[in-house]
Structure formats: structure tokens, C-alpha cells
Design a protein around this motif. Sequence first.
Motif, PDB file in Angstrom:
ATOM      1  N   THR A  45      33.055  23.484  37.263  1.00 26.65           N
ATOM      2  CA  THR A  45      33.212  24.883  37.747  1.00 26.65           C
ATOM      3  C   THR A  45      34.846  25.451  37.233  1.00 26.65           C
ATOM      4  N   ALA A  46      34.887  26.612  37.228  1.00 28.14           N
ATOM      5  CA  ALA A  46      36.003  27.302  36.790  1.00 28.14           C
ATOM      6  C   ALA A  46      36.326  28.320  37.723  1.00 28.14           C
ATOM      7  N   LYS A  47      37.804  28.391  38.433  1.00 29.53           N
ATOM      8  CA  LYS A  47      37.789  29.630  39.350  1.00 29.53           C
ATOM      9  C   LYS A  47      39.015  30.363  38.598  1.00 29.53           C
ATOM     10  N   ILE A  48      38.740  31.670  38.774  1.00 28.89           N
ATOM     11  CA  ILE A  48      39.510  32.556  38.130  1.00 28.89           C
ATOM     12  C   ILE A  48      40.258  33.479  39.333  1.00 28.89           C
ATOM     13  N   ASP A  49      41.621  33.511  39.426  1.00 27.35           N
ATOM     14  CA  ASP A  49      42.131  34.435  40.692  1.00 27.35           C
ATOM     15  C   ASP A  49      42.017  35.927  40.230  1.00 27.35           C
ATOM     16  N   ASN A  50      42.555  36.741  41.185  1.00 29.17           N
ATOM     17  CA  ASN A  50      42.560  38.138  41.194  1.00 29.17           C
ATOM     18  C   ASN A  50      43.429  38.810  39.915  1.00 29.17           C
ATOM     19  N   ASN A  51      44.055  37.859  39.293  1.00 28.78           N
ATOM     20  CA  ASN A  51      44.995  38.141  38.424  1.00 28.78           C
ATOM     21  C   ASN A  51      44.452  37.855  36.902  1.00 28.78           C
ATOM     22  N   ALA A  52      43.088  37.248  36.970  1.00 27.40           N
ATOM     23  CA  ALA A  52      42.473  36.773  35.908  1.00 27.40           C
ATOM     24  C   ALA A  52      43.099  35.542  35.204  1.00 27.40           C
ATOM     25  N   HIS A  53      43.760  34.833  36.049  1.00 25.84           N
ATOM     26  CA  HIS A  53      44.383  33.535  35.586  1.00 25.84           C
ATOM     27  C   HIS A  53      43.385  32.218  36.165  1.00 25.84           C
ATOM     28  N   LEU A  54      43.280  31.455  35.088  1.00 26.37           N
ATOM     29  CA  LEU A  54      42.416  30.353  35.291  1.00 26.37           C
ATOM     30  C   LEU A  54      42.938  29.438  36.511  1.00 26.37           C
ATOM     31  N   VAL A  55      42.664  29.113  37.663  1.00 28.18           N
ATOM     32  CA  VAL A  55      43.496  28.505  38.863  1.00 28.18           C
ATOM     33  C   VAL A  55      42.900  26.966  38.933  1.00 28.18           C
ATOM     34  N   ALA A  56      41.591  26.782  38.596  1.00 28.42           N
ATOM     35  CA  ALA A  56      41.084  25.401  38.946  1.00 28.42           C
ATOM     36  C   ALA A  56      40.007  25.184  37.820  1.00 28.42           C
ATOM     37  N   ILE A  57      39.721  23.732  37.689  1.00 30.23           N
ATOM     38  CA  ILE A  57      38.668  23.401  37.002  1.00 30.23           C
ATOM     39  C   ILE A  57      37.994  22.228  37.451  1.00 30.23           C
ATOM     40  N   THR A  58      36.773  22.193  37.955  1.00 31.43           N
ATOM     41  CA  THR A  58      36.269  20.847  38.575  1.00 31.43           C
ATOM     42  C   THR A  58      35.184  20.567  37.862  1.00 31.43           C
ATOM     43  N   HIS A  59      35.395  18.869  37.616  1.00 29.72           N
ATOM     44  CA  HIS A  59      33.928  18.412  37.028  1.00 29.72           C
ATOM     45  C   HIS A  59      33.485  17.620  38.003  1.00 29.72           C
ATOM     46  N   GLN A  60      32.036  17.442  38.135  1.00 31.24           N
ATOM     47  CA  GLN A  60      31.517  16.556  39.078  1.00 31.24           C
ATOM     48  C   GLN A  60      30.249  15.880  38.378  1.00 31.24           C
ATOM     49  N   ALA A  61      30.111  14.763  38.506  1.00 28.66           N
ATOM     50  CA  ALA A  61      28.716  13.904  38.042  1.00 28.66           C
ATOM     51  C   ALA A  61      28.162  13.222  39.380  1.00 28.66           C
TER      52      ALA A  61
END
Length: 66
Positions: A45-61
Motif C-alpha cells: 500500500t502506498a499513501k500519497i498526501d495532498n501535496n502529491a508526496h509519497l508519505v508511506a509504503i506498507t508491505h504485508q504478508a
Amino acid sequence: MDTLQSNHFFPDHIILRCPQRIIPGQAFSLQVIWMLNHNELQTITAKIDNNAHLVAITHQALAPEG
């Protein structure tokens, strides 16, 4: 589940979840889901903030306990 997300199904059991529409200035997330094998599901999962910046990446198994 976010109802404003749409699912796109690809070969090899890959699913892309993304907004139906990206609105400038609004945060959003993208998610890729796939089966690694018959017992393990993986997500990124990639989360992008309101300024179009990548703020988090989460990997789950995810696998059944056993």
C-alpha cells in the motif's frame, strides 16, 4: 473498504486498488494485492498526501496460522 476505490484485475491473480478519480490537492492511496502461493497473500500500500508526496509504503504478508 473505501467505496471510492476501484479494483482492476490482472493476470496471475493481481489486483490493483486505486481511486476512481484522482482529485488535485486530495490525499489518496494505491494498493496492489497478489497471491504469492496458495496459502499466502501479499499487499503493498502506498499513501500519497495532498501535496502529491509519497508519505508511506506498507508491505504485508498474510498467511493462515498453523
